[in-house]
Design a protein around this motif. Sequence first.
Motif, short mmCIF file in Angstrom:
data_model
loop_
_atom_site.label_atom_id
_atom_site.label_comp_id
_atom_site.label_asym_id
_atom_site.label_seq_id
_atom_site.Cartn_x
_atom_site.Cartn_y
_atom_site.Cartn_z
N LEU A 68 0.84 -1.19 0.00
CA LEU A 68 0.00 0.00 0.00
C LEU A 68 0.88 1.24 0.00
CD1 LEU A 68 -2.94 1.01 0.14
CD2 LEU A 68 -2.72 1.03 2.64
N LEU A 69 0.66 2.11 -0.96
CA LEU A 69 1.48 3.31 -1.14
C LEU A 69 0.61 4.55 -1.10
CD1 LEU A 69 3.34 1.79 -4.20
CD2 LEU A 69 4.37 2.06 -1.93
N GLN A 70 1.22 5.69 -0.95
CA GLN A 70 0.49 6.94 -1.03
C GLN A 70 1.26 7.93 -1.88
OE1 GLN A 70 0.00 8.92 2.73
NE2 GLN A 70 2.01 8.30 3.50
N PRO A 71 0.57 8.78 -2.61
CA PRO A 71 1.25 9.72 -3.51
C PRO A 71 1.91 10.85 -2.73
CG PRO A 71 -1.11 10.17 -3.50
CD PRO A 71 -0.90 8.92 -2.67
N GLY A 72 3.00 11.36 -3.29
CA GLY A 72 3.65 12.52 -2.71
C GLY A 72 4.27 12.30 -1.36
N ALA A 96 -6.56 8.36 -3.66
CA ALA A 96 -6.93 8.74 -5.02
C ALA A 96 -8.26 9.51 -4.98
CB ALA A 96 -7.04 7.51 -5.92
N ASP A 97 -8.22 10.68 -4.39
CA ASP A 97 -9.42 11.52 -4.26
C ASP A 97 -8.98 12.96 -4.05
OD1 ASP A 97 -9.03 12.00 -1.28
OD2 ASP A 97 -9.33 9.84 -1.26
N GLY A 98 -9.90 13.86 -4.35
CA GLY A 98 -9.65 15.28 -4.09
C GLY A 98 -8.39 15.81 -4.74
N THR A 100 -5.38 15.07 -4.25
CA THR A 100 -4.28 14.11 -4.47
C THR A 100 -4.62 13.08 -5.55
OG1 THR A 100 -5.13 12.75 -2.64
CG2 THR A 100 -3.38 14.34 -2.13
N LEU A 101 -5.76 13.25 -6.23
CA LEU A 101 -6.16 12.27 -7.25
C LEU A 101 -5.15 12.22 -8.38
CD1 LEU A 101 -8.13 10.27 -8.49
CD2 LEU A 101 -9.46 12.20 -9.37
N ALA A 102 -4.76 13.37 -8.89
CA ALA A 102 -3.81 13.40 -10.01
C ALA A 102 -2.47 12.80 -9.61
CB ALA A 102 -3.63 14.84 -10.50
N ALA A 103 -2.00 13.12 -8.40
CA ALA A 103 -0.73 12.58 -7.93
C ALA A 103 -0.81 11.07 -7.76
CB ALA A 103 -0.33 13.24 -6.61
N ALA A 104 -1.96 10.58 -7.32
CA ALA A 104 -2.13 9.14 -7.15
C ALA A 104 -2.08 8.43 -8.50
CB ALA A 104 -3.45 8.84 -6.45
N ARG A 105 -2.73 8.99 -9.48
CA ARG A 105 -2.72 8.38 -10.81
C ARG A 105 -1.33 8.44 -11.44
NH1 ARG A 105 -8.52 10.76 -13.09
NH2 ARG A 105 -9.84 9.20 -12.02
N GLU A 106 -0.60 9.50 -11.16
CA GLU A 106 0.78 9.60 -11.68
C GLU A 106 1.66 8.53 -11.04
OE1 GLU A 106 4.46 12.84 -11.90
OE2 GLU A 106 2.48 13.44 -11.16
N VAL A 132 -6.75 3.59 -5.20
CA VAL A 132 -7.89 3.40 -4.31
C VAL A 132 -8.03 4.64 -3.43
CG1 VAL A 132 -7.63 0.89 -4.25
CG2 VAL A 132 -6.52 2.31 -2.51
N SER A 133 -9.20 4.75 -2.82
CA SER A 133 -9.44 5.81 -1.85
C SER A 133 -10.09 5.21 -0.62
CB SER A 133 -10.33 6.91 -2.43
OG SER A 133 -10.74 7.82 -1.41
N ALA A 134 -9.37 5.21 0.49
CA ALA A 134 -9.95 4.72 1.74
C ALA A 134 -11.05 5.65 2.22
CB ALA A 134 -8.86 4.61 2.80
N ARG A 135 -11.01 6.91 1.80
CA ARG A 135 -12.00 7.89 2.25
C ARG A 135 -13.33 7.73 1.53
NH1 ARG A 135 -13.51 13.13 0.95
NH2 ARG A 135 -12.01 13.24 -0.75
N THR A 136 -13.27 7.55 0.19
CA THR A 136 -14.50 7.44 -0.59
C THR A 136 -14.88 6.00 -0.90
OG1 THR A 136 -13.37 7.56 -2.73
CG2 THR A 136 -13.94 9.65 -1.66
N GLY A 137 -13.94 5.08 -0.80
CA GLY A 137 -14.20 3.68 -1.15
C GLY A 137 -13.96 3.36 -2.60
N ASP A 138 -13.62 4.35 -3.40
CA ASP A 138 -13.38 4.13 -4.83
C ASP A 138 -12.19 3.18 -5.02
OD1 ASP A 138 -15.42 5.84 -5.43
OD2 ASP A 138 -14.13 7.58 -5.84
N GLY A 139 -12.37 2.20 -5.88
CA GLY A 139 -11.31 1.27 -6.23
C GLY A 139 -11.17 0.09 -5.30
#
Length: 217
Positions: A68-72, A96-98, A100-106, A132-139
Amino acid sequence: RMHRLAQADAAFIRPSPSDLALGGVTRRTREAMFLCEAAGFDRILVETVGVGQSEIEVAGLVDSFLLLLQPGSGDELQGIKKGIVELADLLAVNKADGDTLAAAREAQAEYSAALRYLRPRSEGWRPDALVVSARTGDGLAELADRIDGHLAYLRENGDFESHRRRDAAAWLQGLAEERVLERFRASETVRQRLGAATEAVASGETTARQAAFDLAE
């Protein structure tokens, strides 16, 4: 951090301090996992204390190893240890939300490209990186499907049992080494000679290697 999960009747959470043990897991993590399996739990999640050069022992405990990784975070490809990426069966970039979404996809794109050049832990299985987003549940649903897919692959190819036999052998070796070290530290002879050996090494009368060999004997 697990408010909803802690209230679920079907879930059991066991905090296990590392107790100065290296490897990211405590010495009794494997026993706790077997107990949960015997109790009928069908999914057992083992969270390590963190990701670093030594937090890889969990790879020898689990059927699927998710990194499990996080962007930036500064853990870009040149900064994170190559070894732990090679051990991972799946990678997931969180947040991957808000903003930080773009950074996560990068970050996902960078890790996906890197994985093409790394040898996977299981022949025939190609790890990939998801967002993925633990906050929104996406992915999360897609991630769960990929984990199930990896387990299905292991069972279909006979790797599931072979991996568990290999892990059991490593467990035996680890327990034997732990027992030898415990007896060494508990030895009255070692305690009597350790002070003199330490002083001899400090004063240059002998080498640390020779003193260690003598104590082991």
